[in-house]
Design a protein around this motif. Structure first.
Motif, PDB file in Angstrom:
ATOM      1  N   UNK B 212       0.836  -1.201   0.000  1.00  0.00           N
ATOM      2  CA  UNK B 212       0.000   0.000   0.000  1.00  0.00           C
ATOM      3  C   UNK B 212       0.874   1.256   0.000  1.00  0.00           C
ATOM      4  N   UNK B 213       2.020   1.160   0.655  1.00  0.00           N
ATOM      5  CA  UNK B 213       2.947   2.292   0.634  1.00  0.00           C
ATOM      6  C   UNK B 213       3.386   2.628  -0.786  1.00  0.00           C
ATOM      7  N   UNK B 214       3.575   1.605  -1.611  1.00  0.00           N
ATOM      8  CA  UNK B 214       3.959   1.850  -3.012  1.00  0.00           C
ATOM      9  C   UNK B 214       2.877   2.644  -3.748  1.00  0.00           C
ATOM     10  N   UNK B 215       1.611   2.352  -3.439  1.00  0.00           N
ATOM     11  CA  UNK B 215       0.506   3.116  -4.039  1.00  0.00           C
ATOM     12  C   UNK B 215       0.705   4.611  -3.780  1.00  0.00           C
ATOM     13  N   UNK B 216       1.013   4.908  -2.538  1.00  0.00           N
ATOM     14  CA  UNK B 216       1.136   6.318  -2.158  1.00  0.00           C
ATOM     15  C   UNK B 216       2.423   6.947  -2.693  1.00  0.00           C
ATOM     16  N   UNK B 217       3.493   6.160  -2.791  1.00  0.00           N
ATOM     17  CA  UNK B 217       4.737   6.709  -3.346  1.00  0.00           C
ATOM     18  C   UNK B 217       4.541   7.087  -4.813  1.00  0.00           C
ATOM     19  N   UNK B 251      10.150   5.586  -1.752  1.00  0.00           N
ATOM     20  CA  UNK B 251      10.499   6.774  -2.531  1.00  0.00           C
ATOM     21  C   UNK B 251      10.442   6.479  -4.021  1.00  0.00           C
ATOM     22  N   UNK B 252       9.830   7.406  -4.774  1.00  0.00           N
ATOM     23  CA  UNK B 252       9.684   7.213  -6.220  1.00  0.00           C
ATOM     24  C   UNK B 252      10.731   8.027  -6.976  1.00  0.00           C
ATOM     25  N   UNK B 253      10.934   7.693  -8.238  1.00  0.00           N
ATOM     26  CA  UNK B 253      12.020   8.264  -9.034  1.00  0.00           C
ATOM     27  C   UNK B 253      13.338   8.038  -8.296  1.00  0.00           C
ATOM     28  N   UNK B 254      13.475   6.860  -7.727  1.00  0.00           N
ATOM     29  CA  UNK B 254      14.614   6.599  -6.857  1.00  0.00           C
ATOM     30  C   UNK B 254      15.043   5.148  -7.012  1.00  0.00           C
ATOM     31  N   UNK B 255      16.353   4.907  -6.901  1.00  0.00           N
ATOM     32  CA  UNK B 255      16.855   3.546  -7.009  1.00  0.00           C
ATOM     33  C   UNK B 255      17.464   3.095  -5.684  1.00  0.00           C
ATOM     34  N   UNK B 256      18.100   1.949  -5.713  1.00  0.00           N
ATOM     35  CA  UNK B 256      18.587   1.376  -4.461  1.00  0.00           C
ATOM     36  C   UNK B 256      19.675   2.231  -3.817  1.00  0.00           C
ATOM     37  N   UNK B 257      20.409   2.989  -4.612  1.00  0.00           N
ATOM     38  CA  UNK B 257      21.424   3.868  -4.018  1.00  0.00           C
ATOM     39  C   UNK B 257      20.759   5.003  -3.242  1.00  0.00           C
ATOM     40  N   UNK B 421       2.048  -0.599 -12.185  1.00  0.00           N
ATOM     41  CA  UNK B 421       3.151  -0.656 -13.172  1.00  0.00           C
ATOM     42  C   UNK B 421       2.705  -0.217 -14.570  1.00  0.00           C
ATOM     43  N   UNK B 422       1.396  -0.102 -14.758  1.00  0.00           N
ATOM     44  CA  UNK B 422       0.900   0.264 -16.085  1.00  0.00           C
ATOM     45  C   UNK B 422       0.841   1.766 -16.298  1.00  0.00           C
ATOM     46  N   UNK B 423       0.625   2.489 -15.216  1.00  0.00           N
ATOM     47  CA  UNK B 423       0.317   3.915 -15.339  1.00  0.00           C
ATOM     48  C   UNK B 423       1.402   4.752 -14.669  1.00  0.00           C
ATOM     49  N   UNK B 424       2.464   5.008 -15.405  1.00  0.00           N
ATOM     50  CA  UNK B 424       3.548   5.820 -14.841  1.00  0.00           C
ATOM     51  C   UNK B 424       4.257   5.134 -13.690  1.00  0.00           C
ATOM     52  N   UNK B 425       4.474   3.827 -13.836  1.00  0.00           N
ATOM     53  CA  UNK B 425       5.098   3.034 -12.768  1.00  0.00           C
ATOM     54  C   UNK B 425       6.602   3.220 -12.750  1.00  0.00           C
ATOM     55  N   UNK B 426       7.039   4.343 -12.246  1.00  0.00           N
ATOM     56  CA  UNK B 426       8.470   4.672 -12.273  1.00  0.00           C
ATOM     57  C   UNK B 426       9.252   3.811 -11.298  1.00  0.00           C
ATOM     58  N   UNK B 427      10.541   3.835 -11.461  1.00  0.00           N
ATOM     59  CA  UNK B 427      11.389   3.108 -10.513  1.00  0.00           C
ATOM     60  C   UNK B 427      11.174   3.682  -9.127  1.00  0.00           C
ATOM     61  N   UNK B 428      11.178   2.804  -8.145  1.00  0.00           N
ATOM     62  CA  UNK B 428      10.978   3.244  -6.764  1.00  0.00           C
ATOM     63  C   UNK B 428      11.574   2.223  -5.828  1.00  0.00           C
ATOM     64  N   UNK B 429      11.783   2.631  -4.597  1.00  0.00           N
ATOM     65  CA  UNK B 429      12.499   1.794  -3.635  1.00  0.00           C
ATOM     66  C   UNK B 429      12.027   2.139  -2.229  1.00  0.00           C
ATOM     67  N   UNK B 430      12.329   1.251  -1.305  1.00  0.00           N
ATOM     68  CA  UNK B 430      11.924   1.517   0.070  1.00  0.00           C
ATOM     69  C   UNK B 430      12.600   0.559   1.020  1.00  0.00           C
TER      70      UNK B 430
END
Lengths: 463, 463
Positions: B212-217, B251-257, B421-430
């Motif tokens: 659910x956190x991914x939804x909000x990110x 966090x969205x627009x964000x990778x593991x680093x 993942x279909x609608x602007x599913x950018x890279x994200x991490x947490x």
């Protein structure tokens, strides 16, 4: 890659003037001609987005125009102040690149959707204006609660969610178990054999952290809880949810007057914090959800809350000449229509009603000298009715024991609660504020399902 | 009556010098002669209390000496700085009055009690030095979590506690039901007829708010959850509880680093906040619970966390020549002994281990280019081992579908997770941080039951 954030543009637009910026975000709207295009981009950090203007000098100009709503892009360009237009600034894009695609079937197109429909796509609704505003205000209000209490030195207590006592008695409870429902073990009296269950006794979800909160108040003096609570009540109304968050402060060496002072100070703090920290969102609610919201909230900040006894309130209601659906009678609980009449018509501001008949209030509330009423207080606010309920707690061991008995409860279920009264059990008081009620009050949203990210109600636990 | 608070004496002692003060609090110790008496009073607002000195000029002098520990009193008198003695100040009492009595059977007398015994009196243990320190640090750390994220503009999300999906898959779950356990309704296939249950389907307590956190990110970009989570695991260890609080930023627009940067910044912020805001408590832990604690924490503040791949970590462990209980083999998960060796012996500071074999990590972690490892990261810290686990999430729809399938899960259970993942599913991490593990780390307490106000473990849900 570090991006510039749109929230910072709104805070310090002059700092960015004529600078190169790079933002990443999602397309909210897009329109183009054969020479120019305009994209409204939102990066999630701000209620309002930013417009990027681009032209056919971009090598991918013709592709960009085809991006569906919700496409994620990275836009680079010059940040330009536009004092003469509606938006305060825009980006003259020198590059726009695709970050993650979207699809023309994206359900949140520009047209208006009903709140009912949006509940069915709770995984997407936080991207709509209404819910972006609601959930940012919810987050800020949650922070304001912590800030208010922590800055006053209150200790935050995580009271338990799972409880093995039904001592709380504030409502129907959910059972929590690891037993196999298809094969419930029985003891020799044919009852459920709870010794086989995880906690070796019946367990439920908490309806209140108050009793445990009192433990901590008698150690740390001033404490608050802020966590989820549960009601397994079959009430399918716009104001009830099975799972909701509650704030329960508890203060020692304090009486009901201190309790009301604290409640009034807290409500004003929360309103002021949200008005100051979510101006775009509050403007939106005021324009589209509840006209008059801001005036109402600002009015509260300026008013001294009224304080009236229940007995006096009953007299005022009777003398009003107003016909109510439910009769007004000393000894009956106030209904929402009575509460709203008091706060909206009689006093035209928030009002604490105090000293309710002991029969309609919980056993732990302190008995007054008159032996008929208890030191309870409810805060009523215009537009909502009751928003806070609290009381001074019964600190006298013998009186408390008698009240437990009279309420048909068992002393042994309250052994530790009673023991608190033996060892420096000073006078103390507290109250409960339903966090969702607060958010409804702050935003003008009228259904509790629309202020909870993923609401749980009868027959509904989606997402 | 407004009282002076002891915490303010410690903040601004000069302001009170030679002033009249009135305090209310509980007696911690009392000793008297036939002319003088000394009472150590704690009012709950401060770890350290204040000493009140009184003499036989008080009319109730002889009574005072008989007050048992935990008696609540109000003391008035002159506040005096005492630079030559151990305590920085004291009160020369001109009046001491009884506020609420105690009893000589009060269980928390001055002598030392074991932590095990104190767990049985969880309603009184917050009044002991150890638990007063633990629970104030817990409160401050909780505030620090909110402050850290909110000041960075993160949105706090209240993800649901009750869930009707078992999509989370992170452990054994508690069932939540309103069915009568003595009369479970059955459908025609003899299965439980959940249409009769509150949510009309099986429901459980959440093990994680991540999905659910991914939804909000993907709406607000940067979000965090901080709430209770549950494991119905029969593990009776000092590190496991059935109910605990978890912090899960996303966090969205964000990778593991970016994810590791955030985790490192957060841990340092939390340590610094607690060292600065609970100096008396941290001094106490350092002296009585875990010698070396403060040095260790201050060391962390100064160090740059190491980053090493799992593959490299395995090589280092193999080459160490150290004999481990569990074998070190590429493809097996790291055990606590391996984790602690890496952080305590090899690197002597916190270390992120990244890029674990895909087989030992969750389906939602992003598959690396090598097709063998995933973009996971665990943070290991000296004295504890793993304290944080996180990852970049799989944002590629087709890869994610395949991983769901390969993990024996059902696509339809993840319809909304896939749709993200279909609608602007950018890279994200947490990542996830167990709040109790953090408190153990900050205080040196070694049993999770001693950092939770009212712990829930197998067979135990008291209070």
């Amino acid at each position: 890659m570090k991006y510039d954030l749109i929230r910072n543009f709104y805070y310090n637009k002059e700092d960015y003037s004529d600078k190169e910026v790079t933002i990443s975000g999602w397309i909210r709207t897009i329109r183009d001609s054969n020479k120019f295009g305009f994209i409204e981009i939102n990066d999630g950090t701000s209620f309002k987005g930013i417009q990027a203007v681009y032209d056919d000098s971009l090598p991918n100009f013709s592709e960009i125009g085809k991006y569906p709503v919700a496409t994620a892009i990275v836009a680079k360009g010059k940040f330009v102040l536009t004092p003469e237009s509606k938006q305060p600034f825009e980006i003259k894009a020198t590059s726009i690149s695709l970050e993650a695609p979207s699809d023309s079937k994206y359900p949140l197109q520009k047209k208006r959707h009903t709140l009912e429909y949006l509940r069915t796509i709770a995984h997407l609704r936080p991207r709509s204006n209404t819910f972006a505003a609601v959930f940012r205000v919810r987050s800020l209000a949650s922070y304001a609660v912590h800030k208010f209490f922590q800055e006053k030195g209150f200790v935050n207590v995580h009271t338990p969610i799972i409880t093995a006592s039904d001592a709380e008695g504030a409502g129907e409870m959910f059972k929590v178990t690891t037993l196999d429902l298809l094969d419930i073990p029985r003891d020799d009296r044919k009852e459920v054999d709870f010794t086989k269950d995880f906690f070796e006794k019946p367990a439920s979800l908490t309806v209140s952290g108050q009793l445990e909160g009192e433990i901590f108040a008698l150690a740390f003096r001033n404490i608050y809880t802020f966590g989820p609570t549960f009601r397994a009540e079959n009430s399918n109304t716009p104001r009830h949810a099975a799972e909701f968050w509650m704030i329960e402060p508890e203060i020692a060496f304090a009486d009901i007057k201190d309790d009301m002072d604290l409640a009034e100070e807290m409500i004003k703090y929360l309103i002021r914090f949200v008005l100051e920290n979510a101006p775009q969102e509050m403007e939106f609610f005021n324009s589209f959800i509840d006209k008059g919201l801001k005036d109402r909230l600002e009015g509260i900040l300026k008013s001294d809350f009224e304080r009236v006894t229940y007995t006096e309130a009953i007299r005022l209601l009777k003398e009003s000449g107003k016909e109510f659906e439910y009769p007004v009678e000393w000894g009956s609980d106030l209904q929402t229509e009575h509460e709203r009449y008091l706060t909206e018509v009689v006093f035209k501001k928030p009002v604490f009603v105090t000293d309710y008949p002991k029969e309609i209030k919980a056993f732990y509330m302190r008995l007054n000298e008159d032996d008929k009423t208890v030191a309870a207080m409810d805060l009523l606010v215009p537009g909502v009715g009751e928003i806070i309920g609290g009381s001074q707690r019964e600190e006298r061991l013998e009186v408390l024991k008698e009240k437990i008995l009279k309420n048909g409860l068992k002393e042994e279920d309250y052994w530790w609660y009673l023991e608190l009264r033996k060892y420096g059990g000073v006078k103390h008081a507290g109250f409960g504020l339903g966090f969702e009620r607060l958010i409804m009050y702050l935003t003008g949203m009228s259904n509790i399902r629309d202020v909870i990210p993923f609401p749980r109600t009868v027959g509904n636990a989606e997402f």
